[in-house]
Motif scaffolding. Sequence first.
Motif, PDB file in Angstrom:
ATOM      1  N   ALA A   1      36.645  40.489   7.833  1.00  0.00           N
ATOM      2  CA  ALA A   1      37.361  39.549   7.907  1.00  0.00           C
ATOM      3  C   ALA A   1      38.958  40.454   8.349  1.00  0.00           C
ATOM      4  N   LEU A   2      39.712  41.217   7.753  1.00  0.00           N
ATOM      5  CA  LEU A   2      41.083  41.054   7.920  1.00  0.00           C
ATOM      6  C   LEU A   2      40.871  41.719   9.681  1.00  0.00           C
ATOM      7  N   GLY A   3      39.872  42.253   9.480  1.00  0.00           N
ATOM      8  CA  GLY A   3      39.771  42.437  11.347  1.00  0.00           C
ATOM      9  C   GLY A   3      39.584  41.249  12.085  1.00  0.00           C
TER      10      GLY A   3
ATOM     11  N   ILE B   1      48.536  41.789   0.285  1.00  0.00           N
ATOM     12  CA  ILE B   1      48.280  42.934   1.723  1.00  0.00           C
ATOM     13  C   ILE B   1      48.385  42.426   2.602  1.00  0.00           C
ATOM     14  N   LEU B   2      48.176  41.232   2.707  1.00  0.00           N
ATOM     15  CA  LEU B   2      48.220  40.839   3.896  1.00  0.00           C
ATOM     16  C   LEU B   2      49.550  41.065   4.977  1.00  0.00           C
ATOM     17  N   ALA B   3      50.330  39.115   4.134  1.00  0.00           N
ATOM     18  CA  ALA B   3      51.351  39.117   4.288  1.00  0.00           C
ATOM     19  C   ALA B   3      52.319  40.760   4.189  1.00  0.00           C
ATOM     20  N   GLU B   4      51.944  41.574   3.479  1.00  0.00           N
ATOM     21  CA  GLU B   4      53.194  43.067   4.220  1.00  0.00           C
ATOM     22  C   GLU B   4      52.536  43.673   4.848  1.00  0.00           C
ATOM     23  N   SER B   5      51.893  43.722   6.159  1.00  0.00           N
ATOM     24  CA  SER B   5      50.900  44.382   6.678  1.00  0.00           C
ATOM     25  C   SER B   5      51.501  43.282   8.375  1.00  0.00           C
ATOM     26  N   ILE B   6      51.331  42.129   7.819  1.00  0.00           N
ATOM     27  CA  ILE B   6      52.018  41.412   8.491  1.00  0.00           C
ATOM     28  C   ILE B   6      53.159  41.405   9.305  1.00  0.00           C
ATOM     29  N   LYS B   7      53.725  41.455   8.365  1.00  0.00           N
ATOM     30  CA  LYS B   7      55.075  42.000   8.338  1.00  0.00           C
ATOM     31  C   LYS B   7      55.468  43.202   9.155  1.00  0.00           C
ATOM     32  N   ASN B   8      55.352  44.298   8.030  1.00  0.00           N
ATOM     33  CA  ASN B   8      55.648  45.242   8.536  1.00  0.00           C
ATOM     34  C   ASN B   8      55.184  45.442   9.950  1.00  0.00           C
TER      35      ASN B   8
ATOM     36  N   GLY C   1      30.203  33.545   2.051  1.00  0.00           N
ATOM     37  CA  GLY C   1      30.804  32.900   2.772  1.00  0.00           C
ATOM     38  C   GLY C   1      32.257  33.349   2.862  1.00  0.00           C
ATOM     39  N   PHE C   2      33.450  32.375   2.680  1.00  0.00           N
ATOM     40  CA  PHE C   2      34.288  32.755   3.601  1.00  0.00           C
ATOM     41  C   PHE C   2      35.548  33.455   2.474  1.00  0.00           C
ATOM     42  N   SER C   3      35.121  33.913   1.572  1.00  0.00           N
ATOM     43  CA  SER C   3      35.298  34.056   0.201  1.00  0.00           C
ATOM     44  C   SER C   3      36.612  35.896   0.269  1.00  0.00           C
ATOM     45  N   ASN C   4      35.942  36.284   1.241  1.00  0.00           N
ATOM     46  CA  ASN C   4      37.142  37.365   1.664  1.00  0.00           C
ATOM     47  C   ASN C   4      38.425  37.025   2.726  1.00  0.00           C
ATOM     48  N   PHE C   5      37.970  36.187   2.967  1.00  0.00           N
ATOM     49  CA  PHE C   5      39.504  35.314   3.993  1.00  0.00           C
ATOM     50  C   PHE C   5      40.176  35.186   3.166  1.00  0.00           C
TER      51      PHE C   5
ATOM     52  N   PHE D   1      44.157  36.319   1.770  1.00  0.00           N
ATOM     53  CA  PHE D   1      45.107  35.059   1.539  1.00  0.00           C
ATOM     54  C   PHE D   1      46.392  35.223   0.294  1.00  0.00           C
ATOM     55  N   LYS D   2      45.065  35.383  -0.274  1.00  0.00           N
ATOM     56  CA  LYS D   2      45.880  35.236  -1.915  1.00  0.00           C
ATOM     57  C   LYS D   2      46.214  36.724  -2.115  1.00  0.00           C
ATOM     58  N   GLU D   3      46.640  37.690  -1.411  1.00  0.00           N
ATOM     59  CA  GLU D   3      46.434  39.015  -2.334  1.00  0.00           C
ATOM     60  C   GLU D   3      47.958  39.211  -1.206  1.00  0.00           C
TER      61      GLU D   3
END
Length: 288
Positions: free
Chosen positions: A261-263, A58-65, A46-50, A54-56
């Motif tokens: 999911a990140l893609g 890495i997503l926020a850090e990657s978006i910021k960079n 299901g949507f567990s990858n998403f 959003f909890k980790e």
Amino acid sequence: MKKTMYFFVLPALLFYCIFWIFPITRLFQYSLTDYNGYVQKFDYVGFSNFKTLFKEEILAESIKNTLLYTVLTVVLGNLIALLIALLLNANIRAKGFYRSAFYIPTLFSAIVVGFIWSYVYMPEEGLIAALLDRIGITGLDTNFLGSYTKALYAIITVDIWKNLGVSTIIFLAGLQSLPHDLLEAGKIDGAGRWKLFRFITLPLLATSVTINITLSVINGLKAFDYPFVMTNGGPGTSTNTLIYAMYKMAFTDQLFGKASALGIISFAIIILITMVCVLTLNRREVSA
């Protein structure tokens, strides 16, 4: 005759479906699974990858960079390119030589440029360290790629240097197509260099500005080559961009489902920002 013409479209449509539509469809499918990239047996989660992304951090850090990377390459890259184009459009000696010199870096691949600049940035034996030592400046921390706060700016500098030639050529082509009558009329009316640039040259360069900013935005949002070649996303996660984080997640951690999911998230962010940028620039271009 019209029906026959459609047959000429089929090869391009076939390639488009095979190399674009099909991979995108599979990406959406894998994003809902625990696929590891090798074993074809996988379970749908299901949507567990998403939710995990959003909890980790890495997503926020990657978006910021990625956003910082994009903003700096767009703003600084285009400002420097416009300044160089204005200088190369003036009556100076050896204009052809300088134009060629500024364009040469674009002829090299990003991988080659990344390796060359990795040696330039070497802390003790690199070109920058050697030049500083030659002019008597010592004690400065020249470990740019090894610094958590400096690494991202170091690779942004390389990206700007690499793509400066393309932006300069586009601005230069726009400057050379300007109607001289308007510029002469402005001079007759008593306008100085700044007013000529602000009220005549810059508005007439709207198309060149749109092209360069759009290309810079796309280039910044899909940044991967230099973080991969020069820093491997480090130190820590300081140079992790969205595309590099996706690559590392898939091919190093073997989490293809999570990387898919990140893609999708990256794809949505890139499409959204690019659309807003293009629509905004097109409106300004029309009004100019």
